[in-house]
Design an enzyme around this catalytic site. Sequence first.
Site, PDB file in Angstrom:
ATOM      1  N   CYS A 258     -13.027   4.563  -3.270  1.00 43.91           N
ATOM      2  CA  CYS A 258     -13.169   3.345  -2.448  1.00 43.91           C
ATOM      3  C   CYS A 258     -13.573   2.157  -3.304  1.00 43.91           C
ATOM      4  O   CYS A 258     -14.381   1.312  -2.859  1.00 43.91           O
ATOM      5  CB  CYS A 258     -14.165   3.552  -1.307  1.00 43.91           C
ATOM      6  SG  CYS A 258     -13.618   4.763  -0.124  1.00 43.91           S
TER       7      CYS A 258
ATOM      8  N   ASP B  46     -26.287  -3.208  -0.259  1.00 42.57           N
ATOM      9  CA  ASP B  46     -25.709  -1.927   0.158  1.00 42.57           C
ATOM     10  C   ASP B  46     -26.460  -0.842  -0.615  1.00 42.57           C
ATOM     11  O   ASP B  46     -26.249  -0.664  -1.814  1.00 42.57           O
ATOM     12  CB  ASP B  46     -24.215  -1.941  -0.193  1.00 42.57           C
ATOM     13  CG  ASP B  46     -23.586  -0.560  -0.058  1.00 42.57           C
ATOM     14  OD1 ASP B  46     -24.270   0.372   0.400  1.00 42.57           O
ATOM     15  OD2 ASP B  46     -22.407  -0.428  -0.436  1.00 42.57           O
TER      16      ASP B  46
ATOM     17  N   HIS C 278     -18.218  -0.885  -3.448  1.00 39.28           N
ATOM     18  CA  HIS C 278     -17.516   0.045  -2.573  1.00 39.28           C
ATOM     19  C   HIS C 278     -16.748  -0.818  -1.559  1.00 39.28           C
ATOM     20  O   HIS C 278     -17.218  -1.888  -1.172  1.00 39.28           O
ATOM     21  CB  HIS C 278     -18.560   0.907  -1.862  1.00 39.28           C
ATOM     22  CG  HIS C 278     -17.993   2.036  -1.073  1.00 39.28           C
ATOM     23  ND1 HIS C 278     -17.442   1.859   0.169  1.00 39.28           N
ATOM     24  CD2 HIS C 278     -17.896   3.363  -1.332  1.00 39.28           C
ATOM     25  CE1 HIS C 278     -17.038   3.028   0.641  1.00 39.28           C
ATOM     26  NE2 HIS C 278     -17.294   3.955  -0.250  1.00 39.28           N
TER      27      HIS C 278
HETATM   28  C1  LIG Z   1     -22.101   2.356  -2.532  1.00 40.18           C
HETATM   29  C2  LIG Z   1     -21.564   2.779  -1.195  1.00 40.18           C
HETATM   30  N1  LIG Z   1     -21.533   1.905  -0.201  1.00 40.18           N
HETATM   31  C3  LIG Z   1     -21.087   2.224   1.019  1.00 40.18           C
HETATM   32  C4  LIG Z   1     -20.614   3.475   1.271  1.00 40.18           C
HETATM   33  C5  LIG Z   1     -20.116   3.782   2.635  1.00 40.18           C
HETATM   34  O1  LIG Z   1     -20.874   4.766   3.217  1.00 40.18           O
HETATM   35  P1  LIG Z   1     -20.450   5.324   4.648  1.00 40.18           P
HETATM   36  O2  LIG Z   1     -19.070   5.865   4.469  1.00 40.18           O
HETATM   37  O3  LIG Z   1     -21.457   6.355   4.937  1.00 40.18           O
HETATM   38  O4  LIG Z   1     -20.482   4.168   5.566  1.00 40.18           O
HETATM   39  C6  LIG Z   1     -20.592   4.426   0.261  1.00 40.18           C
HETATM   40  C7  LIG Z   1     -20.020   5.770   0.485  1.00 40.18           C
HETATM   41  O5  LIG Z   1     -19.489   6.377  -0.417  1.00 40.18           O
HETATM   42  C8  LIG Z   1     -21.093   4.068  -1.004  1.00 40.18           C
HETATM   43  O6  LIG Z   1     -21.130   4.954  -2.002  1.00 40.18           O
END
Ligand SMILES: Cc1ncc(COP(=O)(O)O)c(C=O)c1O
Length: 414
Positions: free
Chosen positions: A372, A207, A129
């Site tokens: 993303c 993450d 992401h």
């Molecule tokens: C794998 C992953 N990492 C990070 C994020 C970022 O999350 P946030 O927008 O809540 O910071 C997301 C959100 O879609 C995600 O799916």
Amino acid sequence: MAVTTTPALDAARLRADFPIFEQQIHGKPLAFLDSAASSQKPRQMLDAMTEFYETSYANVHRGVYVLAERATEGLELAREKVRALLNAPSAREVIFVRNATEGINLVAYAWGLSRLGPGDLVVVSELEHHSNFVPWQYVASRTGAGFRMISLDEQGELRLEELDAIASEGNVKVVATGVVSNSLGTINPVERLAAWAREHGAIMVADAAQAAPHRKVDVQAIGCDFLAISAHKMCGPSGVGALWGRAELLEEMEPFLTGGHMIRSVGADGTTWGELPHKFEAGTAPMAEAVGFGAAIDYLTDVGLDAIGQYEHELAAYALDRLAELPWVTSYGPPADRRAGIVSFNVDGIHPHDVAQVLDFEGIAIRAGHHCCQPLMRKLGVAATNRASFYLYTIPDEIDRLVDGLHKVKKAFA
Ligand SMILES: Cc1ncc(COP(=O)(O)O)c(C=O)c1O
């Protein structure tokens, strides 16, 4: 649904906990297949936040009156719930942040900026992401460190055979990967990556934004150094998440944000920092949100994260089987047994946004876009995909409606 055993949980019953499903969208029952972006909220969580506002609300930590003490207890109890959820050794290591993105930025800035330099390497994956990609790319470019990606094989899984070649190119200092991909649902071998990071004296940043809502996440079993989650993806409110970090690393790091609450003493000649976790929690805490986060953790724990994970595997398998009936649909990612409840696909010749728009008229919410994950989209050779993602309230009938809806999409654009 084509499962031979009893489903791992009773989604139809759990759905009754979620007020959002009481409405219709375009005159149809809501089929919410976008939980990977953000989950819906159970009444138990909403009630906990309302009760906090109605009975215990005041600013935390600095007050000596009853409400301030109640509010502080609420916040600290929530911290303990996050600690237990992640099997972290100490609640001092749990820092409340706005979301996983902020947690990862905290590490990139507060650990990375002063420790990375030319000759060092930051390693991410092609599947990341942007939240676990861009902060590392940015900090690498600011410090002169190299930035490398572990690439993906045809099934959307990491090519671990590349690790030796990557390590020969410099000093591996950071390995940052997702536990579960938000786009393909791939479950990454984070334990192996953490062991590899350790062998090279690097830190491992996991993450878990897409993992913690759906399966047990144990920081000690993974062997990582930092791990970030967001409450809004796991039945909790938006505006709060948590970063777990090893105390010894957090202790030696500089702060990320400065200001109120994070200090020990402030004077014209300088400022010293507070103890963990406060050193990393500048300003007023997300108090009611943290209480809601704690209630969401209780809810997920009561349902059982193993049952949730198992149920989502069943849904993913069913969805992949049903999509395979449509020769004009291409699905991406690994087989069902190696992925979480996320299915990305494209309909031949029809833009994902058009697909999602037609489905919306059927009351079906799916996501269309790059999720993303632009490096991944480039790898797949597409600009965007459709993505259906499932959670503990998803019922198989919604997957059948998705497939029926895709037939309508095909007809509409024939
Ligand atoms: C794998 C992953 N990492 C990070 C994020 C970022 O999350 P946030 O927008 O809540 O910071 C997301 C959100 O879609 C995600 O799916």
